[in-house]
Design a protein around this motif. Structure first.
Motif, PDB file in Angstrom:
ATOM      1  N   VAL A  22       0.834  -1.211   0.000  1.00  0.00           N
ATOM      2  CA  VAL A  22       0.000   0.000   0.000  1.00  0.00           C
ATOM      3  C   VAL A  22       0.863   1.253   0.000  1.00  0.00           C
ATOM      4  CG1 VAL A  22      -1.668   1.354   1.329  1.00  0.00           C
ATOM      5  CG2 VAL A  22      -1.980  -1.113   1.087  1.00  0.00           C
ATOM      6  N   GLN A  32      -5.953   3.805  -3.789  1.00  0.00           N
ATOM      7  CA  GLN A  32      -6.410   2.470  -3.426  1.00  0.00           C
ATOM      8  C   GLN A  32      -7.924   2.344  -3.582  1.00  0.00           C
ATOM      9  OE1 GLN A  32      -5.462   1.212   0.580  1.00  0.00           O
ATOM     10  NE2 GLN A  32      -5.815  -0.943   0.118  1.00  0.00           N
ATOM     11  N   VAL A  33      -8.359   1.206  -4.118  1.00  0.00           N
ATOM     12  CA  VAL A  33      -9.780   0.889  -4.207  1.00  0.00           C
ATOM     13  C   VAL A  33      -9.999  -0.469  -3.564  1.00  0.00           C
ATOM     14  CG1 VAL A  33     -10.086   2.230  -6.322  1.00  0.00           C
ATOM     15  CG2 VAL A  33      -9.562  -0.207  -6.474  1.00  0.00           C
ATOM     16  N   ILE A  34     -11.248  -0.734  -3.185  1.00  0.00           N
ATOM     17  CA  ILE A  34     -11.600  -2.014  -2.580  1.00  0.00           C
ATOM     18  C   ILE A  34     -12.784  -2.580  -3.348  1.00  0.00           C
ATOM     19  CG2 ILE A  34     -12.381  -3.207  -0.505  1.00  0.00           C
ATOM     20  CD1 ILE A  34     -11.041  -1.018   1.140  1.00  0.00           C
ATOM     21  N   GLY A  35     -12.558  -3.700  -4.023  1.00  0.00           N
ATOM     22  CA  GLY A  35     -13.607  -4.322  -4.822  1.00  0.00           C
ATOM     23  C   GLY A  35     -14.258  -5.481  -4.107  1.00  0.00           C
ATOM     24  N   ILE A  37     -15.387  -9.437  -3.687  1.00  0.00           N
ATOM     25  CA  ILE A  37     -14.786 -10.723  -4.010  1.00  0.00           C
ATOM     26  C   ILE A  37     -15.657 -11.484  -5.010  1.00  0.00           C
ATOM     27  CG2 ILE A  37     -15.862 -12.063  -2.155  1.00  0.00           C
ATOM     28  CD1 ILE A  37     -13.084 -13.454  -1.833  1.00  0.00           C
ATOM     29  N   LEU A  74      -7.781  -9.706  -9.677  1.00  0.00           N
ATOM     30  CA  LEU A  74      -8.250  -8.364  -9.323  1.00  0.00           C
ATOM     31  C   LEU A  74      -8.374  -7.462 -10.544  1.00  0.00           C
ATOM     32  CD1 LEU A  74      -5.987  -7.672  -6.195  1.00  0.00           C
ATOM     33  CD2 LEU A  74      -8.245  -8.735  -6.252  1.00  0.00           C
ATOM     34  N   GLU A  96      -5.355  -2.263  -5.996  1.00  0.00           N
ATOM     35  CA  GLU A  96      -6.078  -2.993  -4.954  1.00  0.00           C
ATOM     36  C   GLU A  96      -5.185  -4.085  -4.397  1.00  0.00           C
ATOM     37  OE1 GLU A  96     -10.250  -5.452  -4.075  1.00  0.00           O
ATOM     38  OE2 GLU A  96      -9.820  -4.746  -6.108  1.00  0.00           O
ATOM     39  N   GLY A  98      -6.064  -7.543  -2.314  1.00  0.00           N
ATOM     40  CA  GLY A  98      -7.231  -8.283  -1.852  1.00  0.00           C
ATOM     41  C   GLY A  98      -7.101  -9.774  -2.052  1.00  0.00           C
ATOM     42  N   GLU A  99      -8.108 -10.474  -1.576  1.00  0.00           N
ATOM     43  CA  GLU A  99      -8.076 -11.930  -1.644  1.00  0.00           C
ATOM     44  C   GLU A  99      -8.849 -12.442  -2.850  1.00  0.00           C
ATOM     45  OE1 GLU A  99      -9.837 -13.586   1.834  1.00  0.00           O
ATOM     46  OE2 GLU A  99     -11.474 -12.130   1.882  1.00  0.00           O
ATOM     47  N   TRP A 115      -3.754 -14.218  -1.940  1.00  0.00           N
ATOM     48  CA  TRP A 115      -3.699 -12.762  -1.807  1.00  0.00           C
ATOM     49  C   TRP A 115      -2.928 -12.175  -2.980  1.00  0.00           C
ATOM     50  CZ3 TRP A 115      -6.372  -9.795   1.516  1.00  0.00           C
ATOM     51  CH2 TRP A 115      -6.989 -10.450   2.583  1.00  0.00           C
ATOM     52  N   THR A 117      -2.193  -8.427  -5.530  1.00  0.00           N
ATOM     53  CA  THR A 117      -2.299  -6.992  -5.727  1.00  0.00           C
ATOM     54  C   THR A 117      -2.290  -6.730  -7.222  1.00  0.00           C
ATOM     55  OG1 THR A 117      -1.404  -4.809  -5.167  1.00  0.00           O
ATOM     56  CG2 THR A 117       0.196  -6.534  -5.650  1.00  0.00           C
TER      57      THR A 117
END
Length: 202
Positions: A22, A32-35, A37, A74, A96, A98-99, A115, A117
């Motif tokens: 990050v 940063q964005v959060i999408g 799953i 992602l 991002e 994320g998993e 995990w 990126t």
């Protein structure tokens, strides 16, 4: 007899890795964005010119917004965000951490968490040299100066403008996004991208 033990807390090694990712991207000017799953299997395969590898965790009863599987990548989500942000000025740089999930019979749950990126730059001047520099900067954030970078073919990227990278803490691919993939996502601006799997501490 009760005893009191004093211990010192510290960050989990996985958290340290995520924080380094990050901080590196933010330092390079990415947002940063959060999408979610959940994803559309069509978006994850057909739109990105990928074949179904048989490892998708699918939701057989989901009817919400066409979301019928758990993501393995992602990158499709980031391209969808770029497509929906046409009203904003360029360049646009997003990432991002994320998993992702994929079927794995060796796991107790039948699926394993990976995990990753991913980062996308949408710009009229987006080029291979810039995304390569970003990957190398990410390696430096881990004090890893021995990244192995070599050419590779990946349908998501323009032939001859793509490479794979292997390092101590991550591995994956990066390059200039294929024009047909951009068209499939209704993205009108050239894009570079990277998709990296973060290696879990033992």
């Amino acid at each position: 007899v009760s005893q009191t033990a004093y211990t010192f807390g510290k960050k989990h090694e996985k958290t340290i890795i995520f924080d380094a990712v990050v901080n590196s991207f933010v330092g390079l000017g990415f947002q940063q964005v959060i999408g979610m799953i959940l994803t559309s299997k069509e978006e994850a395969t057909t739109k990105t010119k990928q074949s179904d590898n048989g490892k998708f965790v699918e939701l057989h009863s989901s009817r919400a917004l066409g979301l019928n599987a758990c993501r393995q990548s992602l990158l499709p989500g980031l391209l969808s965000i770029v497509a929906s942000n046409k009203q904003y000025t360029y360049p646009q740089k997003i990432f991002e951490v994320g998993e992702c999930l994929e079927l794995d019979n060796s796991e107790e749950t039948g699926a394993k968490t990976i995990w990753k990126t991913s980062a996308v730059t949408a710009s009229a001047t987006a080029g291979f040299a810039d995304v390569k520099a970003a990957v190398q900067a990410l390696g430096k954030s881990f004090d890893d100066y021995s990244l192995k970078i070599e050419p590779v073919q990946d349908a998501r990227f323009i032939k001859g403008r793509c490479a794979k990278v292997t390092g101590k803490h991550f591995s994956g691919v990066f390059g200039e996004v294929d024009l047909q993939v951009l068209h499939n996502f209704n993205v009108e601006m050239p894009c570079t991208a990277m998709e990296l799997e973060l290696k879990q501490p033992q």
